[in-house]
Design an enzyme around this catalytic site. Sequence first.
Site, PDB file in Angstrom:
ATOM      1  N   TYR B 178       0.797  -1.225   0.000  1.00 19.07           N
ATOM      2  CA  TYR B 178       0.000   0.000   0.000  1.00 19.07           C
ATOM      3  C   TYR B 178       0.829   1.274   0.000  1.00 19.07           C
ATOM      4  O   TYR B 178       0.304   2.362  -0.196  1.00 19.07           O
ATOM      5  CB  TYR B 178      -0.974   0.017   1.183  1.00 19.07           C
ATOM      6  CG  TYR B 178      -2.339  -0.458   0.766  1.00 19.07           C
ATOM      7  CD1 TYR B 178      -3.071   0.251  -0.187  1.00 19.07           C
ATOM      8  CD2 TYR B 178      -2.883  -1.613   1.284  1.00 19.07           C
ATOM      9  CE1 TYR B 178      -4.304  -0.191  -0.595  1.00 19.07           C
ATOM     10  CE2 TYR B 178      -4.124  -2.060   0.869  1.00 19.07           C
ATOM     11  CZ  TYR B 178      -4.829  -1.339  -0.067  1.00 19.07           C
ATOM     12  OH  TYR B 178      -6.053  -1.759  -0.476  1.00 19.07           O
ATOM     13  N   GLU B 264      -1.746 -30.657  13.744  1.00 18.14           N
ATOM     14  CA  GLU B 264      -2.203 -30.021  12.505  1.00 18.14           C
ATOM     15  C   GLU B 264      -3.349 -29.042  12.750  1.00 18.14           C
ATOM     16  O   GLU B 264      -3.370 -27.960  12.211  1.00 18.14           O
ATOM     17  CB  GLU B 264      -2.639 -31.094  11.490  1.00 18.14           C
ATOM     18  CG  GLU B 264      -3.201 -30.497  10.197  1.00 18.14           C
ATOM     19  CD  GLU B 264      -3.608 -31.544   9.169  1.00 18.14           C
ATOM     20  OE1 GLU B 264      -3.185 -32.710   9.295  1.00 18.14           O
ATOM     21  OE2 GLU B 264      -4.363 -31.203   8.245  1.00 18.14           O
ATOM     22  N   ASP B 316      -3.677 -35.309  10.265  1.00 22.23           N
ATOM     23  CA  ASP B 316      -4.705 -36.165   9.691  1.00 22.23           C
ATOM     24  C   ASP B 316      -4.063 -37.271   8.871  1.00 22.23           C
ATOM     25  O   ASP B 316      -2.989 -37.096   8.299  1.00 22.23           O
ATOM     26  CB  ASP B 316      -5.623 -35.357   8.761  1.00 22.23           C
ATOM     27  CG  ASP B 316      -6.570 -34.451   9.530  1.00 22.23           C
ATOM     28  OD1 ASP B 316      -6.690 -34.623  10.764  1.00 22.23           O
ATOM     29  OD2 ASP B 316      -7.186 -33.576   8.900  1.00 22.23           O
TER      30      ASP B 316
END
Lengths: 435, 435
Positions: B178, B264, B316
């Site tokens: 910006y 996780e 997982d």
Amino acid sequence: MSDQKRRRKLDPSASSSASTSKTPRASSSSNYAQDLRKQLKPDADILSSLRRLSAATSAAASSQKPVSISDLDLSSSCREVTDLDSFAVVHSIERLILSVARSILSGQGFSFDVPSRASSNQLYVPELDRIVLLDKSSSRPFANLSTVRKATITARVLSLIHAVLLRQIHVTKRDLFYTDVKLFGDQNQSDAVLDDVSCMLGCTRSSLHVVASEKGVVVGRLVFLDDGDRIDCTRMGIGGKAIPPNIDRVSGLESDALFVLLVEKDAAFMRLAEDRFYNRFPCIILTAKGQPDVATRLFLRRLKVELKLPVLALVDSDPYGLKILSVYMCGSKNMSYDSANLTCPDIKWLGVRPSDLDKYRVPEQCRLPMTEQDVKAGKDLLEEDFVKRNEGWVKELEMMIKTRQKAEIQALSSFGFQYLTEVYLPLKLQQRDWL
Amino acid sequence: MSDQKRRRKLDPSASSSASTSKTPRASSSSNYAQDLRKQLKPDADILSSLRRLSAATSAAASSQKPVSISDLDLSSSCREVTDLDSFAVVHSIERLILSVARSILSGQGFSFDVPSRASSNQLYVPELDRIVLLDKSSSRPFANLSTVRKATITARVLSLIHAVLLRQIHVTKRDLFYTDVKLFGDQNQSDAVLDDVSCMLGCTRSSLHVVASEKGVVVGRLVFLDDGDRIDCTRMGIGGKAIPPNIDRVSGLESDALFVLLVEKDAAFMRLAEDRFYNRFPCIILTAKGQPDVATRLFLRRLKVELKLPVLALVDSDPYGLKILSVYMCGSKNMSYDSANLTCPDIKWLGVRPSDLDKYRVPEQCRLPMTEQDVKAGKDLLEEDFVKRNEGWVKELEMMIKTRQKAEIQALSSFGFQYLTEVYLPLKLQQRDWL
């Protein structure tokens, strides 16, 4: 790229806007930024103005009992949930199951009476400034092909919640789903029934000890207990303290802050935390990093109610920023049954407001054009009751739609990385420039 | 739904799997879960096993100097960045600009020499167990239509970083963008050049004081200083401490933990935090809530290097979980120039592993079928060098692809919400069941 084009790209003064235009050239913008900096009074002046705001908010909170649905004679036509302790919830689950059992024994069958959460059963109440749930409900009989599955899921969720409460632990919606994937099929189903159960028992989802994952962080002049651990948020470095998912384990809030600064995005939060803005202007700074989650909303409400502090919000100047503000203030439609606990009615819109773009001369190239979708979202907001009742908001929103320009908080970086904390916010506070 | 179908849905014993099948019925699964619980030895036994692991890791870390690119005679063909203090970075920016100025004065023109970050310039080095960047580079002259824009952006980013470092603050990539939207056009461009600048100066992105937003949280047996504030992570309640975005302001790490437990997802993190798992088995628990961000990776590496602790991972059982593990271990291709600082080579894969699904009898309905895309991702992983060199991993991955089944950590909730902390993890630790 031609040489001329290139020069235009590099030299801001070669940009097309004339000096008489309201949207200024970048160079004059920085001069103007310097002028604004000179307008800043000593911090003591700004602080005394903030003290008045804080005292007024606190006095108002103490003298005026907040309007409730019973004051408005809506108790009979509205349904609201309250925070209950686990003992009370366990008890009410047992009562519910006993009544079902009695119904079966008396030959009336196995059925639940479930409040409707459809939007046709929702109402925005101006006196409360939030959406509430009306009292329509429907029967969910087991002996009916269209409802047998939902009735079974409801019974299963009730039994799981009962077990969670007895163990005095907290679980996530995902945990709940996985305890019986075969029955629930997909998580939307167990989630929806969980909201049903909340309404049926008349308690908040936090009372069921089912929590959403945490997203929010807090820093600044606040001390509280998180599961018994004393957290001093002035000593949380730059990272801040993660807002706990289990609001019922938060207690002992103490603060010498004059206001709460609610920030939409984590980049602005980081700037404020690193500059220790709360040391210069005593405040509590928190963010949900975008769309507010339930834990952050509950936490904000606790700050507001227990500490009686004014809440000032810093969001992007676009319809989405205002939408986020509306969720904090009036709640989301999906959880309207719990709007009393989740909402913070009188949040002040500090910035970045559409009128700030010219007032603070945010350079043209740091503003973004609104898409058709943005414009539509803006127009939709103008139809919302909570916007309509605030004249200042309507004007700002109309200006946004007319100019078709939006801007992020980060756009203020175009005047320097610390412009936000050193000039923009102090000046806003000094001028009491909130709506 | 027919009565028979319904009954099948409600009664797990009516499910289709025969009792001889390896994938068990839910009821026998819960019995089996009870059996597993009985296999647990007293905590003291598990702790002494963990102490051996911790001592071995610490001894290895102290005795073996980690292999570096110079040990492998790769210094001349590889490019790596290091952490530099702001004074050193300021100095090297000034040197760079002076050399550019000299080049202009001598009539050789204005040009930057920029290392290539393309994948053709990347190499996985088995001895290092991570991806490194080779030494190809290209010239970025100002006086060329195809590079003039990038050369200008590079000069601008160098000047902005110089200003940030002189002010001793930190900014986000978005802030940087910006400050000159007109020049950068979109954020991808300033982000890409920022990585270029890192490589050119030979320093990490953190050394440039440009930080990513924080996502991670940490809890457990760890004390550290965040910007001078002392943070005791055993006293962070259930919410935990947000991992600071500015790793260079983190110091004074102290811990009596025996290992780091890398998780996780935040749902599992919350379970471990609420159950105060770290009090039973002294550990530091952290999560990046999904895909690891730079701040969490830097923080994990600091834990590993300074505290010399083993790192055990709980992800997982799907290709995505393994992919996340690979980012922690070998780094992402995008930041290969900084792989030495961002990676943690020897993380042990504790669970949930494909072989766990049968071993712990995760009920059939809590496993999910892998999609074609999952299977492809799994096969792609089998081609990755970092998987190939670990025989155990190859076997697990092959099993996953063969059975075409995946499962989330949350699937363990099917045996009870606290099965994860009370049975699964303690048993895994007791059996030293990691790869």
